[in-house]
Write a protein that holds these residues in place. Sequence first.
Motif, PDB file in Angstrom:
ATOM      1  N   UNK A 265       6.674  -3.160   1.302  1.00  0.00           N
ATOM      2  CA  UNK A 265       7.554  -2.871   1.000  1.00  0.00           C
ATOM      3  C   UNK A 265       6.641  -1.245   2.229  1.00  0.00           C
ATOM      4  N   UNK A 266       5.763   0.639   1.314  1.00  0.00           N
ATOM      5  CA  UNK A 266       5.393   1.399   1.439  1.00  0.00           C
ATOM      6  C   UNK A 266       4.757   1.648   2.536  1.00  0.00           C
ATOM      7  N   UNK A 267       4.730   2.591   3.911  1.00  0.00           N
ATOM      8  CA  UNK A 267       3.195   2.486   4.206  1.00  0.00           C
ATOM      9  C   UNK A 267       3.631   3.833   4.786  1.00  0.00           C
ATOM     10  N   UNK A 268       2.335   4.705   5.134  1.00  0.00           N
ATOM     11  CA  UNK A 268       1.703   5.772   5.032  1.00  0.00           C
ATOM     12  C   UNK A 268       0.851   6.162   6.393  1.00  0.00           C
ATOM     13  N   UNK A 269       0.763   7.472   6.601  1.00  0.00           N
ATOM     14  CA  UNK A 269      -0.308   7.176   7.945  1.00  0.00           C
ATOM     15  C   UNK A 269      -0.203   9.582   8.013  1.00  0.00           C
ATOM     16  N   UNK A 270      -2.026   9.237   7.696  1.00  0.00           N
ATOM     17  CA  UNK A 270      -2.544  10.177   8.606  1.00  0.00           C
ATOM     18  C   UNK A 270      -1.641  11.461  10.277  1.00  0.00           C
TER      19      UNK A 270
ATOM     20  N   UNK B 197       0.226   5.855  16.007  1.00  0.00           N
ATOM     21  CA  UNK B 197      -0.357   4.435  17.542  1.00  0.00           C
ATOM     22  C   UNK B 197      -1.133   3.835  16.352  1.00  0.00           C
ATOM     23  N   UNK B 198      -1.223   4.139  15.373  1.00  0.00           N
ATOM     24  CA  UNK B 198      -2.156   2.940  14.670  1.00  0.00           C
ATOM     25  C   UNK B 198      -1.140   1.886  13.332  1.00  0.00           C
ATOM     26  N   UNK B 199      -0.557   1.040  13.258  1.00  0.00           N
ATOM     27  CA  UNK B 199      -0.183   0.420  12.267  1.00  0.00           C
ATOM     28  C   UNK B 199      -1.445  -0.325  11.525  1.00  0.00           C
ATOM     29  N   UNK B 200      -0.541  -0.194   9.896  1.00  0.00           N
ATOM     30  CA  UNK B 200      -1.042  -1.291   9.013  1.00  0.00           C
ATOM     31  C   UNK B 200      -0.155  -2.047   8.166  1.00  0.00           C
ATOM     32  N   UNK B 201      -1.088  -2.881   7.989  1.00  0.00           N
ATOM     33  CA  UNK B 201      -0.147  -3.804   7.530  1.00  0.00           C
ATOM     34  C   UNK B 201      -1.348  -4.868   5.994  1.00  0.00           C
ATOM     35  N   UNK B 202      -0.468  -6.113   6.218  1.00  0.00           N
ATOM     36  CA  UNK B 202      -1.476  -7.165   5.502  1.00  0.00           C
ATOM     37  C   UNK B 202      -0.812  -7.971   4.941  1.00  0.00           C
ATOM     38  N   UNK B 203      -1.259  -8.886   4.782  1.00  0.00           N
ATOM     39  CA  UNK B 203      -0.747 -10.806   4.316  1.00  0.00           C
ATOM     40  C   UNK B 203      -1.691 -10.808   3.282  1.00  0.00           C
ATOM     41  N   UNK B 204      -0.409 -10.848   2.485  1.00  0.00           N
ATOM     42  CA  UNK B 204      -0.489 -11.146   0.666  1.00  0.00           C
ATOM     43  C   UNK B 204      -0.813 -12.496   0.347  1.00  0.00           C
TER      44      UNK B 204
ATOM     45  N   UNK C 286      -6.768   2.157  -6.923  1.00  0.00           N
ATOM     46  CA  UNK C 286      -6.307   1.919  -8.357  1.00  0.00           C
ATOM     47  C   UNK C 286      -5.471   1.449  -9.235  1.00  0.00           C
ATOM     48  N   UNK C 287      -3.765   1.085  -8.019  1.00  0.00           N
ATOM     49  CA  UNK C 287      -2.140   0.344  -8.977  1.00  0.00           C
ATOM     50  C   UNK C 287      -1.864   0.336  -7.791  1.00  0.00           C
ATOM     51  N   UNK C 288      -0.234  -0.396  -8.173  1.00  0.00           N
ATOM     52  CA  UNK C 288       0.647  -0.779  -6.498  1.00  0.00           C
ATOM     53  C   UNK C 288       0.938   0.309  -5.274  1.00  0.00           C
ATOM     54  N   UNK C 289       1.171   1.225  -6.577  1.00  0.00           N
ATOM     55  CA  UNK C 289       1.233   2.495  -5.285  1.00  0.00           C
ATOM     56  C   UNK C 289      -0.181   3.527  -4.371  1.00  0.00           C
ATOM     57  N   UNK C 290      -0.421   4.179  -3.331  1.00  0.00           N
ATOM     58  CA  UNK C 290      -1.000   4.566  -3.296  1.00  0.00           C
ATOM     59  C   UNK C 290      -1.327   5.640  -4.463  1.00  0.00           C
ATOM     60  N   UNK C 291      -2.913   5.465  -4.701  1.00  0.00           N
ATOM     61  CA  UNK C 291      -3.576   6.666  -6.109  1.00  0.00           C
ATOM     62  C   UNK C 291      -5.049   7.190  -5.259  1.00  0.00           C
ATOM     63  N   UNK C 292      -6.103   6.931  -6.663  1.00  0.00           N
ATOM     64  CA  UNK C 292      -7.053   7.234  -6.678  1.00  0.00           C
ATOM     65  C   UNK C 292      -7.795   5.637  -6.513  1.00  0.00           C
ATOM     66  N   UNK C 293      -8.893   5.791  -5.373  1.00  0.00           N
ATOM     67  CA  UNK C 293      -9.386   4.873  -4.630  1.00  0.00           C
ATOM     68  C   UNK C 293     -10.738   4.223  -5.563  1.00  0.00           C
TER      69      UNK C 293
END
Lengths: 107, 120
Positions: free
Chosen positions: B56-61, B67-74, B100-107
């Motif tokens: 549902x949520x995407x984030x970019x530098x 220019x870039x698009x992140x996506x996923x196919x679960x 580490x979780x369902x929302x961006x956090x430590x890798x």
Amino acid sequence: DIQMTQSPSSLSASVGDRVTITCRASQGISNYLAWYQQKPGKVPKLLIYAASTLQSGVPARFSGSGSGTDFTLTISSLQPEDVATYYCQKYNSAPYSFGQGTKLEIK
Amino acid sequence: EVQLLESGGGLVQPGGSLRLSCAASGFTFSNYAMSWVRQASGKGLEWVSGMSGSGDSTYYADSVKGRFTISRDNSKNTLYLQMNNLRVEDTAVYYCAKDRSGVPTAINYWGQGTLVTVSS
């Protein structure tokens, strides 16, 4: 955007020394901070998250502290295998930027 | 055992496009946020993009926004990074990473990386 600044950029210490690396955020990030270790030619490894929680399997000589804008990574007794570059990363909100890194060498 | 296998890197001319893929295994993919992090040769880590586990949520530098698009196919346990209008300064090893979780956090897990070279 919040900037993450590490100091020093590099340091040299002797085996057994206590080593401290600092990470400063340009605005408060509560405790949403992680520390990573990257050895030469390897992928990064998570050491600490939530500023002070040790990742499973990481030696207890590593510790983290801080909250808000100022954070530290401490190695209580430096070992030869700790030669690496260390990075902090904020994750309170995007962009989830890293510090520029601190290269640690053995004297 | 968590495994992240990147593919799709290569040599591309400035202004060109590439699509990176990351095949994940060893964990419930949809439960975890995923990230792309890059590292130019001899340089530090640069966070590029992230996506929540649900998608549902995407984030970019700022350096890649627009220019870039992140996506996923679960359903396929796969993460993607579509990179358009590539620049020389996008040259780097691109790492797929599991948060580490369902929302961006430590890798807590990293792939081995795929090299993207932008050059004429």
